[in-house]
Design an enzyme around this catalytic site. Structure first.
Site, mmCIF file in Angstrom:
data_model
loop_
_atom_site.group_PDB
_atom_site.id
_atom_site.type_symbol
_atom_site.label_atom_id
_atom_site.label_comp_id
_atom_site.label_asym_id
_atom_site.label_seq_id
_atom_site.Cartn_x
_atom_site.Cartn_y
_atom_site.Cartn_z
ATOM 1 N N TYR A 154 0.809 -1.221 0.000
ATOM 2 C CA TYR A 154 0.000 0.000 0.000
ATOM 3 C C TYR A 154 0.846 1.278 0.000
ATOM 4 C CZ TYR A 154 -3.470 -3.449 1.488
ATOM 5 O OH TYR A 154 -4.284 -4.548 1.576
ATOM 6 N N THR B 287 18.163 19.335 26.277
ATOM 7 C CA THR B 287 18.112 17.895 26.431
ATOM 8 C C THR B 287 17.544 17.341 25.129
ATOM 9 O OG1 THR B 287 17.205 16.096 27.763
ATOM 10 C CG2 THR B 287 15.781 17.985 27.428
ATOM 11 N N HIS C 102 -33.136 -1.335 14.307
ATOM 12 C CA HIS C 102 -32.971 -2.710 14.790
ATOM 13 C C HIS C 102 -33.035 -3.704 13.633
ATOM 14 C CE1 HIS C 102 -33.501 -1.096 18.840
ATOM 15 N NE2 HIS C 102 -34.530 -0.430 18.350
ATOM 16 N N SER D 54 -14.254 -12.398 -7.969
ATOM 17 C CA SER D 54 -14.040 -13.695 -7.336
ATOM 18 C C SER D 54 -13.211 -14.554 -8.277
ATOM 19 C CB SER D 54 -15.385 -14.368 -7.054
ATOM 20 O OG SER D 54 -15.213 -15.748 -6.759
ATOM 21 N N SER D 55 -12.350 -15.391 -7.687
ATOM 22 C CA SER D 55 -11.500 -16.257 -8.512
ATOM 23 C C SER D 55 -12.295 -17.394 -9.151
ATOM 24 C CB SER D 55 -10.356 -16.825 -7.667
ATOM 25 O OG SER D 55 -10.882 -17.635 -6.621
ATOM 26 N N SER E 215 9.671 6.980 23.434
ATOM 27 C CA SER E 215 10.561 6.979 22.275
ATOM 28 C C SER E 215 10.141 5.936 21.249
ATOM 29 C CB SER E 215 12.004 6.717 22.726
ATOM 30 O OG SER E 215 12.875 6.667 21.622
#
Length: 460
Positions: A16, A120, A169, A293-294, A338
């Site tokens: 992707y 830092t 529903h 579909s195959s 990290s």
């Protein structure tokens, strides 16, 4: 068995990659390192511009040359840093060495000690993450979300008057329009998009434990909080004045929770469109050369929406984890963030891939109005709500003596399929006013959509 050449482990970097490559500009290791160089360089420019420690402001040409270190950051710099980090075993220190090396080549050794001054590693990192995440959201992720929203908005307008049977529903319910249902998603997503667009990207720049200790020793007379605030804001970020060694990551938790919320609304959209396709409400437009579909040649599978559904779940799993864990840091600092922050791109990547699939999928469907009409015509019992409500109004107005209108319609319709003729006969015998009876006799499932069409205007 012969070993494969080194392969991408994540499908985001393999199968992707084309769909998510825009994020790599910011949320990759290289993107992070470029931002680190940017912060180091801008700190140098800021310190010299303020004349700190008797330094001299740099001329425009020198500033341009320094900024080119991150503006023109390229593969050679990426490779240089990889080699240096293999020795230093410290990513930010490698960046500092790169900047010092480039200063030397520019004849700027006299300001080399201002590189990473009083910093830092987390001073550099937190600003770099804020910059890269902000850029990724604003330049890549939000525009893709807005593409989906705009597509949905256009579909909502197109289908605003296309009546369809609702299902609460999973059962036949008061009709609506397809445009109204899509407009609901537009409204939900627009609201979340505005929240994400308004994210505060916070940054700190206050030293090893957040209290400017080294700074005040180096120059007790300087207003270091003011300097820190001005520098952070010069990068387009919001200054956080109270932190430990790390910026507390609350803005990240808020952002990832909102993106995850967007994911879940999009997931709801994907499953609803998938269901409408399965019901025949939407036809899928065949794509030249595509195979569904195959073994079953007739099939056009709703793979765009299924792919989106799965990637949204993966994205939320990562982003939920980040939001939950980044807000905790033991005492003044631990290193758990990290590793976790290196997966920010994974969370956004799966979401971006889902958005790409949704955008494509929404462009490959067509509303089958005949299917909607047939479904409505098979469910006249949904008018029971309208009839009993009108009877109630007539009773209150003194034009009917019917008792318990709800029970009356319940006996007629509950668990039954009735047709137009059944309802016409029923309504014709009702003890209600002539105007009310006329309205009910003219009513059909297709016309019983209330203000669904008009409510789409609420998006404007």
């Amino acid at each position: 068995m012969t070993a494969l050449p080194v392969q991408p482990l994540s499908p985001l970097d393999g199968r992707y990659q084309a769909a998510v490559s825009g994020l790599g500009e910011y949320l990759s290791e290289a993107g992070l390192n470029r931002a680190r160089v940017q912060v180091e360089v801008e700190w140098l420019i800021y310190l010299t511009g303020a004349g700190m420690f008797s330094s001299t402001p740099l001329d425009e040409e020198t500033i341009h040359s320094l900024r080119s270190l991150y503006l023109d950051f390229d593969q050679a710099d990426i490779d240089w840093l990889a080699e240096k980090e293999a020795v230093t075993r410290h990513d930010v220190k490698a960046v500092e060495y790169l900047v010092r090396d480039r200063l030397s080549s520019l004849g700027l050794d006299h300001i080399a000690e201002l590189t990473h001054f009083a910093c830092t590693s987390e001073d550099i990192n937190n600003l770099s993450y804020a910059l890269t995440v902000s850029n990724a959201v604003q330049a890549v992720w939000l525009p893709k979300l807005r593409t989906v929203i705009d597509t949905l908005h256009a579909l909502a307008e197109t289908h605003r008057a296309d009546a369809m049977l609702a299902r609460t529903h999973g059962q036949p319910a008061t009709p609506t329009t397809m445009g109204h249902e899509l407009a609901v998603f537009v409204y939900r997503l627009e609201r979340i998009a505005r929240q994400i667009d308004g994210t505060e990207f916070l940054g700190k720049f206050s030293g090893a434990t957040g209290n400017f200790a080294a700074h005040t020793v180096a120059d007790p007379s300087a207003d270091w909080p003011a300097i820190s605030q001005a520098f952070v804001e010069s990068l387009g970020l919001t200054w956080n004045p109270l932190t430990t060694q790390i910026e507390s990551h609350d803005w990240q938790a808020e952002l990832y929770a909102r993106v995850s919320h967007a994911n879940r609304v999009l997931h709801n959209l994907a499953t609803d469109i998938w269901t409408y396709i399965s019901m025949g409400y939407f036809r899928q437009i065949p794509q030249a050369g595509a195979t569904g579909s195959s073994t079953m040649p007739h099939k056009i599978n709703p793979i765009r929406f299924e792919n989106a559904e799965a990637n949204l779940e993966l994205s939320s799993a990562v982003l939920d984890s980040l939001a939950a864990t980044l807000v905790t840091s033991r005492l003044q600092r631990d290193l758990t963030d990290s590793t976790t922050q290196r997966n920010i791109g994974v969370g956004f990547g799966h979401s971006l891939l889902a958005l790409d699939n949704l955008s494509r999928g929404l462009g490959e469907i067509d509303l089958d109005r005949d299917a909607l009409a047939a479904d409505l015509d098979s469910n006249w019992e949904v008018l029971g709500e309208a009839i009993q409500t009108v009877i109630r109004a007539e009773v209150v107005a003194g034009r009917s003596d019917i008792t318990d209108p709800y029970a009356l319609l319940k006996d007629l319709t509950r668990g039954k399929r009735i047709g137009r003729d059944d309802l016409v006969e029923f309504v014709s015998k009702l003890d209600i006013g002539a105007d009310a009876k006329e309205r009910l006799l003219a009513l059909t499932p297709a016309s019983y959509t209330g203000l669904a069409d008009a409510l789409v205007d609420r998006l404007s």
